[in-house]
Design a protein around this motif. Structure first.
Motif, short mmCIF file in Angstrom:
data_model
loop_
_atom_site.label_atom_id
_atom_site.label_comp_id
_atom_site.label_asym_id
_atom_site.label_seq_id
_atom_site.Cartn_x
_atom_site.Cartn_y
_atom_site.Cartn_z
N ASP A 18 3.08 10.59 -8.03
CA ASP A 18 2.94 9.57 -6.98
C ASP A 18 3.48 8.23 -7.46
OD1 ASP A 18 1.77 11.46 -5.40
OD2 ASP A 18 -0.28 10.72 -5.63
N GLU A 19 3.21 7.92 -8.73
CA GLU A 19 3.70 6.65 -9.28
C GLU A 19 5.24 6.63 -9.29
OE1 GLU A 19 -0.13 6.18 -12.33
OE2 GLU A 19 1.89 6.26 -13.15
N GLU A 34 6.63 6.11 -5.88
CA GLU A 34 6.42 4.72 -5.45
C GLU A 34 7.43 3.78 -6.11
OE1 GLU A 34 4.61 2.21 -3.00
OE2 GLU A 34 4.13 4.33 -3.14
N ASP A 88 10.88 1.99 -4.23
CA ASP A 88 11.15 0.55 -4.23
C ASP A 88 12.60 0.26 -4.62
OD1 ASP A 88 9.87 -1.95 -3.73
OD2 ASP A 88 10.10 -2.40 -5.87
N VAL A 148 -4.62 5.02 -5.20
CA VAL A 148 -3.24 5.30 -4.81
C VAL A 148 -2.32 4.29 -5.49
CG1 VAL A 148 -1.67 5.52 -2.87
CG2 VAL A 148 -4.07 6.15 -2.62
N SER A 169 0.61 1.85 -6.23
CA SER A 169 1.51 1.09 -5.36
C SER A 169 2.10 -0.06 -6.17
CB SER A 169 0.75 0.53 -4.15
OG SER A 169 -0.07 -0.53 -4.56
N ILE A 170 3.24 -0.52 -5.71
CA ILE A 170 3.92 -1.62 -6.37
C ILE A 170 2.99 -2.82 -6.47
CG2 ILE A 170 5.78 -3.31 -6.10
CD1 ILE A 170 6.93 -0.70 -6.94
N SER A 171 2.27 -3.11 -5.38
CA SER A 171 1.45 -4.32 -5.37
C SER A 171 0.19 -4.17 -6.21
CB SER A 171 1.08 -4.69 -3.93
OG SER A 171 0.48 -3.60 -3.31
#
Ligand code: PHE
Length: 355
Positions: free
Chosen positions: A113-114, A117, A121, A346, A348-350
């Motif tokens: 998942d990483e 993600e 991007d 989860v 995520s970039i943020s």
């Protein structure tokens, strides 16, 4: 028996009746076809008119009174039955909810998942291919024709039966071929998934995970490859200023080919990715071989690009400090509870990737 005595006896019987069946028995005894009150009413026909006028209202009143009392008693009983049922079946909303066994996300799934993600991007789509591949996708199209010595390095599982020439894919590189034959360039994909090799010891399992990366465009070069990998490693490990070392290597499907090391340190016995004076090999990569591009029906004079392949299990071990690869596939619930991730973690970039 006087009418009054009969009335009192029937009302007493009714009062004593504790069940719907007992009430029904009283009704039959009083108002049924051969009930006492019915019998009384039947005598009216044989009476003299004055006598009939005198007693008839009393008999009628008795019948009506009893009928009403019986209905009331039936209603009271069914109300009581409902009340006791509600009491017995009451659910206590104040009880705490039972703890539900909670599953966890496997570190390999979390890393996949990483990856998705981070590369999303950078404009990469996630592609997938079958785990049962044909010889052509797994080898031939990747510039490993039959008898090519590099095939022997893969410890391939061959499938028996028809159609012939099926293998469990030994790497995710066949997804390169599927991507190039399935869509027209420019292409930017990653392809995480399971791969299989007949190899099993402390650091190898017959099934493991890889992620493939592929970029095909008109003027892509090794500089793009190095920048992409540096950006990925920094985002994945949550560090900056990462040094990458590209060592010359060989893969039949890339030219030139490199093995990529990431700078690290072992200060205090702890691995830290990024700085330091040690190197850790993390992946293989290179510029897609012109023959591979041609095998996919594209013109290598127009299209070129880079590819890389990286072991996901190893990435997970490095990032999350997991020492034993085989524990990944034991399905030991205690290991999973301890090292797994919550369903809400989860990446995520943020939110960042360093759990
Ligand atoms: N498929 C290679 C392996 O499994 C890795 C690789 C992928 C190398 C793409 C170069 C380019 O070892």
């Amino acid at each position: 028996m006087t009418t009054e005595a009969l009335r009192e006896r029937l009302l007493a019987d009714l009062a004593a009746a504790g069940t719907p069946e007992a009430v029904e028995a009283v009704r039959v005894a009083a108002l049924g076809r051969s009930g006492a009150v019915t019998a009384l009413l039947k005598t009216l026909g044989g009476l003299a008119p004055e006598e009939r006028l005198r007693v008839a209202p009393r008999y009628q009143a008795l019948r009506e009174e009893l009928a009403a009392a019986i209905e009331a008693k039936k209603a009271a009983l069914s109300e009581a039955a409902l009340a006791s049922r509600l009491e017995a079946e009451r659910s206590d909303m104040s009880l705490p909810a039972r703890p539900v066994p909670r599953g966890t996300i496997h570190p390999v799934s979390q890393v996949m998942d990483e990856l998705a993600e981070i590369f999303a991007d950078l404009g990469f789509a996630v592609a997938a291919g079958p785990e049962i591949e044909t010889d052509w996708y797994n080898f031939t199209a990747l510039n490993m024709p039959a008898e090519h010595p590099a095939r022997a390095m893969h410890d391939t599982f061959y499938l028996a039966g028809e159609p012939a020439g099926r293998v469990l894919r030994t790497h995710t590189s066949p997804v390169q071929i599927r991507a190039m034959t399935g869509a027209s360039p420019p292409l930017r994909i990653i392809a995480p998934g399971r791969v299989y090799r007949a190899d099993s010891d402390a650091t190898h399992t017959p099934m493991f995970h890889q992620v493939e990366g592929l970029v095909i465009d008109r003027d892509t070069h090794m500089g793009h490859l190095k920048w992409t990998l540096t950006t990925f490693v920094e985002a994945f490990f949550g560090v900056t200023g990462v040094a990458l070392r590209l060592r010359p290597s060989f893969f039949p499907f890339t030219e030139p080919s490199v093995e990529v090391d990431v700078g690290c340190s072992w200060a205090g016995g702890r691995l830290a990715i990024g700085g330091g004076d040690s190197w850790l090999e993390i992946l293989g990569a290179g510029m897609v071989h012109p023959k591979v591009i041609a095998n996919c029906g594209l013109d290598p004079g127009q299209w070129q690009g880079f590819a890389f392949g990286c072991g996901i299990d190893r990435l997970a071990m490095l990032k999350y400090g997991l020492a034993d690869l085989r524990a990944f596939f034991d399905a030991d619930i205690r290991w999973l509870q301890h090292h797994g991730f919550g369903a809400h973690d989860v990446p995520s970039i943020s939110a960042g990737f360093s759990a």
